[in-house]
Design a protein around this motif. Structure first.
Motif, short mmCIF file in Angstrom:
data_model
loop_
_atom_site.label_atom_id
_atom_site.label_comp_id
_atom_site.label_asym_id
_atom_site.label_seq_id
_atom_site.Cartn_x
_atom_site.Cartn_y
_atom_site.Cartn_z
N TYR A 150 0.80 -1.21 0.00
CA TYR A 150 0.00 0.00 0.00
C TYR A 150 0.84 1.27 0.00
N VAL A 151 2.12 1.17 0.33
CA VAL A 151 2.98 2.36 0.32
C VAL A 151 3.03 2.94 -1.09
N GLY A 152 3.26 2.07 -2.08
CA GLY A 152 3.27 2.53 -3.47
C GLY A 152 1.94 3.10 -3.91
N ILE A 153 0.83 2.49 -3.42
CA ILE A 153 -0.50 2.98 -3.78
C ILE A 153 -0.73 4.38 -3.22
N TYR A 154 -0.34 4.58 -1.96
CA TYR A 154 -0.54 5.89 -1.33
C TYR A 154 0.30 6.97 -2.03
N ILE A 155 1.49 6.61 -2.49
CA ILE A 155 2.31 7.56 -3.24
C ILE A 155 1.61 7.96 -4.53
N LEU A 156 1.02 6.96 -5.23
CA LEU A 156 0.29 7.25 -6.46
C LEU A 156 -0.91 8.15 -6.19
N ILE A 157 -1.64 7.89 -5.11
CA ILE A 157 -2.79 8.71 -4.76
C ILE A 157 -2.36 10.16 -4.51
N ALA A 158 -1.27 10.31 -3.75
CA ALA A 158 -0.77 11.66 -3.45
C ALA A 158 -0.33 12.36 -4.73
N VAL A 159 0.40 11.65 -5.59
CA VAL A 159 0.88 12.25 -6.84
C VAL A 159 -0.29 12.65 -7.72
N GLY A 160 -1.32 11.79 -7.83
CA GLY A 160 -2.47 12.11 -8.65
C GLY A 160 -3.22 13.33 -8.16
N ALA A 161 -3.43 13.40 -6.83
CA ALA A 161 -4.15 14.54 -6.27
C ALA A 161 -3.37 15.84 -6.45
N VAL A 162 -2.07 15.79 -6.18
CA VAL A 162 -1.24 16.99 -6.33
C VAL A 162 -1.16 17.41 -7.79
N MET A 163 -1.08 16.41 -8.69
CA MET A 163 -1.03 16.73 -10.13
C MET A 163 -2.28 17.48 -10.58
N MET A 164 -3.43 17.09 -10.06
CA MET A 164 -4.67 17.79 -10.42
C MET A 164 -4.61 19.25 -9.98
N PHE A 165 -4.15 19.48 -8.75
CA PHE A 165 -4.04 20.85 -8.25
C PHE A 165 -3.01 21.65 -9.04
N VAL A 166 -1.86 21.03 -9.28
CA VAL A 166 -0.79 21.71 -10.01
C VAL A 166 -1.22 21.98 -11.45
N GLY A 167 -2.03 21.08 -12.02
CA GLY A 167 -2.53 21.29 -13.37
C GLY A 167 -3.39 22.55 -13.48
N PHE A 168 -4.25 22.75 -12.49
CA PHE A 168 -5.05 23.99 -12.47
C PHE A 168 -4.15 25.21 -12.32
#
Length: 216
Positions: free
Chosen positions: A37-55
């Motif tokens: 789950y460590v890798g999964i949580y990293i992906l979740i964090a990256v995806g969420a931050v990418m959405m914010f950074v994209g805006f």
């Protein structure tokens, strides 16, 4: 959009029924290894931050703001570094994850064979593995002959034939489960990395173009 896709894939992997059924098991006081789950949580964090950074990047491009585009570029560099670090960590630990889960299963299997008391939940843990992965027994002779005398652990009557013909022992099924999931994580990480590289290049080109145009 890329951040949303990554976030969706990560959430799907996090709540996948097979992995959650296994990784939430508890054998006595010992919790099933959840390093996966460590890798999964990293992906979740990256995806969420990418959405914010994209805006942030879109707004900076619309406003032609060098400050916002520079911040966008900096955030992308940090995310890219985190993703590379997570990829290296996943590559190093990909075999260890399945190994830890197999050791946890073997401990439960031994307890299920040797103890019939109600205080021991080894039988319940083993049955969850067998029903979730459609397998029976570890990768050894004991696992192969277990259905002959322990129908309560391997309730399916055709499991003996499957063990010998299809080699459906639980060690093999655990390897297949986590190798498939890690393969999906690797594909998602590569796609994100390629998109990030293009984003960094284009944001710098746009930022330099705005700076040069402001001179005139």
């Amino acid at each position: 959009l890329a951040g949303g896709i990554i976030l969706g894939v990560a959430l799907w992997l996090r709540h996948d029924s097979q992995t959650t059924n296994i990784l939430y098991l508890q054998l006595g006081d010992k919790q099933a290894p959840n390093t996966f789950y460590v890798g999964i949580y990293i992906l979740i964090a990256v995806g969420a931050v990418m959405m914010f950074v994209g805006f942030l990047g879109c707004y900076g491009a619309i406003q032609e703001s060098q400050c916002l585009l520079g911040t966008f570029f900096t955030c992308l560099v940090i995310l890219f570094a985190c993703e590379v670090a997570a990829g290296i960590w996943g590559f190093v630990n990909k075999d260890q994850i399945a190994k830890d889960v197999k050791q946890f299963y073997d401990q439960a299997f031994q307890q299920a064979l040797m103890a019939d008391s109600e205080t021991n939940n080894g039988k319940a843990v083993v049955k969850t593995f067998h029903e979730t992965l459609d397998c029976c027994g570890p990768d050894n002779a004991i696992g192969a002959i277990t259905p002959l005398w322990r129908d309560d652990l391997c309730p399916k009557k055709d499991i003996i034939l499957k063990n010998f013909i299809e080699s459906s022992n639980c060690h093999k099924k655990i390897d297949e489960l986590f190798s498939g999931k890690l393969y999906l994580i690797g594909i998602a990480a590569i796609v994100v990395a390629v998109i990030m590289i293009f984003e960094m290049i284009l944001s710098m080109v746009l930022c330099c173009g705005i700076r040069n145009s402001s001179v005139y």
